[in-house]
Design a protein around this motif. Structure first.
Motif, PDB file in Angstrom:
ATOM      1  N   UNK A  44      22.388  20.428  30.445  1.00 33.01           N
ATOM      2  CA  UNK A  44      22.706  21.662  29.598  1.00 33.01           C
ATOM      3  C   UNK A  44      23.440  21.161  28.418  1.00 33.01           C
ATOM      4  N   UNK A  45      23.245  21.712  27.333  1.00 37.97           N
ATOM      5  CA  UNK A  45      23.892  21.183  25.936  1.00 37.97           C
ATOM      6  C   UNK A  45      23.457  20.061  25.761  1.00 37.97           C
ATOM      7  N   UNK A  46      22.476  19.534  25.927  1.00 39.98           N
ATOM      8  CA  UNK A  46      22.160  18.123  25.536  1.00 39.98           C
ATOM      9  C   UNK A  46      21.117  18.399  24.145  1.00 39.98           C
ATOM     10  N   UNK A  47      21.208  17.336  23.562  1.00 43.53           N
ATOM     11  CA  UNK A  47      20.135  17.210  22.451  1.00 43.53           C
ATOM     12  C   UNK A  47      18.605  17.222  22.825  1.00 43.53           C
ATOM     13  N   UNK A  48      18.335  16.930  24.003  1.00 41.54           N
ATOM     14  CA  UNK A  48      17.062  16.964  24.399  1.00 41.54           C
ATOM     15  C   UNK A  48      16.776  18.428  24.937  1.00 41.54           C
ATOM     16  N   UNK A  49      17.825  19.285  25.158  1.00 38.43           N
ATOM     17  CA  UNK A  49      17.353  20.739  25.780  1.00 38.43           C
ATOM     18  C   UNK A  49      17.143  21.559  24.218  1.00 38.43           C
ATOM     19  N   UNK A  96      32.842   7.423  26.798  1.00 41.54           N
ATOM     20  CA  UNK A  96      32.468   6.240  28.017  1.00 41.54           C
ATOM     21  C   UNK A  96      31.476   6.743  28.905  1.00 41.54           C
ATOM     22  N   UNK A  97      31.564   7.949  29.197  1.00 41.21           N
ATOM     23  CA  UNK A  97      30.516   8.616  30.115  1.00 41.21           C
ATOM     24  C   UNK A  97      29.414   9.339  29.460  1.00 41.21           C
ATOM     25  N   UNK A  98      28.252   9.156  30.172  1.00 44.29           N
ATOM     26  CA  UNK A  98      27.082   9.621  29.525  1.00 44.29           C
ATOM     27  C   UNK A  98      26.674  10.971  30.387  1.00 44.29           C
ATOM     28  N   UNK A  99      25.473  11.721  29.736  1.00 44.23           N
ATOM     29  CA  UNK A  99      25.127  13.019  30.453  1.00 44.23           C
ATOM     30  C   UNK A  99      23.949  12.466  31.261  1.00 44.23           C
ATOM     31  N   UNK A 100      23.482  13.259  32.264  1.00 47.54           N
ATOM     32  CA  UNK A 100      22.630  12.675  33.344  1.00 47.54           C
ATOM     33  C   UNK A 100      21.392  12.265  33.039  1.00 47.54           C
ATOM     34  N   UNK A 101      20.991  12.339  31.630  1.00 44.60           N
ATOM     35  CA  UNK A 101      19.550  11.795  31.001  1.00 44.60           C
ATOM     36  C   UNK A 101      19.852  10.691  30.315  1.00 44.60           C
ATOM     37  N   UNK A 102      21.078  10.000  30.446  1.00 48.55           N
ATOM     38  CA  UNK A 102      21.424   9.122  29.437  1.00 48.55           C
ATOM     39  C   UNK A 102      22.062   8.881  28.017  1.00 48.55           C
ATOM     40  N   UNK A 103      22.086  10.199  27.662  1.00 45.66           N
ATOM     41  CA  UNK A 103      22.375  10.773  26.286  1.00 45.66           C
ATOM     42  C   UNK A 103      24.052  10.418  26.473  1.00 45.66           C
ATOM     43  N   UNK A 104      24.650  10.102  25.198  1.00 44.62           N
ATOM     44  CA  UNK A 104      25.894  10.220  24.919  1.00 44.62           C
ATOM     45  C   UNK A 104      26.581  11.596  24.788  1.00 44.62           C
ATOM     46  N   UNK A 105      27.704  12.035  25.165  1.00 40.99           N
ATOM     47  CA  UNK A 105      28.294  13.217  24.936  1.00 40.99           C
ATOM     48  C   UNK A 105      28.047  13.716  23.508  1.00 40.99           C
ATOM     49  N   UNK A 106      27.486  14.546  23.033  1.00 42.08           N
ATOM     50  CA  UNK A 106      27.082  14.816  21.642  1.00 42.08           C
ATOM     51  C   UNK A 106      28.100  15.469  20.753  1.00 42.08           C
ATOM     52  N   UNK A 107      28.552  14.766  19.485  1.00 42.05           N
ATOM     53  CA  UNK A 107      29.407  15.559  18.774  1.00 42.05           C
ATOM     54  C   UNK A 107      28.777  16.563  18.185  1.00 42.05           C
ATOM     55  N   UNK A 108      29.580  17.469  17.637  1.00 40.71           N
ATOM     56  CA  UNK A 108      28.895  18.660  16.663  1.00 40.71           C
ATOM     57  C   UNK A 108      27.953  18.307  15.440  1.00 40.71           C
TER      58      UNK A 108
END
Length: 263
Positions: A44-49, A96-108
């Motif tokens: 959720x809230x990923x660039x992929x979604x 330092x930690x990534x989302x479950x799909x490997x994305x970095x926590x996105x900035x706005x």
């Protein structure tokens, strides 16, 4: 005559520019809650979604904004990420930690940039989360969010929602043309309209308890949105009452229902 002619040309060119810059959003009511994540198992809230919601042609894709301890704007719903409280943690530590799909926590900035690419009509529905740090910090968050949107020239594609009424009033002050929808059902559509906000976005049961709010909003010319609507019967009820937006975790189902209703 020459001056008049030049003036007329300028007016015509300005009008053309306005038409060209106007965003025509997809002609459906679907707002994918935190993006279109469920069917493909995306975070959720990923660039992929977000990209999936744009690909499927939904009218809107909602996302949540929080600010780190060092004033970076990141996209995440919960107050903590990887057991770190976002408001009390630096951006570098969170990253330092990534989302479950490997994305970095996105900035706005990153998220909006992705949402602007190949987007033919999906509104980027930006929820600015309330802040415990007081009115001054909430005001700062709103200001930084609006400035980021302006820096990317994304005003016509971004709408704002929040449970914090003062945050939305600040957004309206900074950008009077912005789409602003209030989330907490403690004000009537008439009160919201009087403060210059453009819509209400309440939990759907609020409209079932206060059915006159639907006609009130339409009379005042502000938009109707409801969250988070996943039950098919609730979708049917809102579709028949002519809501402008419906926020859901089941965007495919809602779109199919809307299409069937239009046949």
């Amino acid at each position: 005559m020459r001056i008049i002619f030049i003036g007329l040309v300028a007016i015509i060119l300005t009008s053309c520019k306005i038409v060209q810059n106007k965003t025509n959003f997809h002609k459906n009511v679907v707002v994918a809650h935190r993006g279109a994540w469920k069917t493909l198992g995306l975070p959720q809230n990923s660039i992929a979604s977000l990209k999936q919601a744009i690909k499927l042609g939904y009218r809107g894709s909602e996302f949540d904004v929080r600010m780190t301890s060092d004033d970076s704007l990141v996209i995440h719903h919960d107050p903590d990420f990887n057991n770190l409280e976002i408001e009390k943690t630096t951006f570098a530590e969170l990253r330092k930690f990534k989302l479950s799909n490997g994305e970095e926590l996105p900035t706005l900035h990153e998220y909006l940039s992705a949402g602007l690419a190949n987007n033919s009509g999906t509104m980027l529905v930006c929820e600015i989360k309330p802040y415990d740090g007081g009115a001054e910090r909430a005001d700062k968050v709103a200001t930084k969010v609006v400035q980021t949107v302006k820096d990317l020239n994304a005003q016509k594609l971004v709408g704002y929602i929040s449970f914090d009424y003062n945050i939305l009033k600040k957004v309206h002050q900074l950008d009077p043309k912005a789409t602003t929808q209030y989330l907490e059902a403690n004000k009537t559509p008439e009160e919201v309209a009087a403060d210059g906000l453009t819509g209400v976005d309440y939990y759907f049961t609020a409209f079932q308890k206060n059915k006159d709010w639907i006609s009130m909003a339409k009379k005042k010319g502000i938009t109707l949105n409801a969250w988070t609507v996943n039950n098919p019967e609730d979708m049917d009820w809102l579709l028949k009452d002519g809501f402008d937006f419906i926020t859901t975790n089941e965007p495919e189902l809602l779109l199919s229902k809307e299409k069937a209703l239009k046949k």
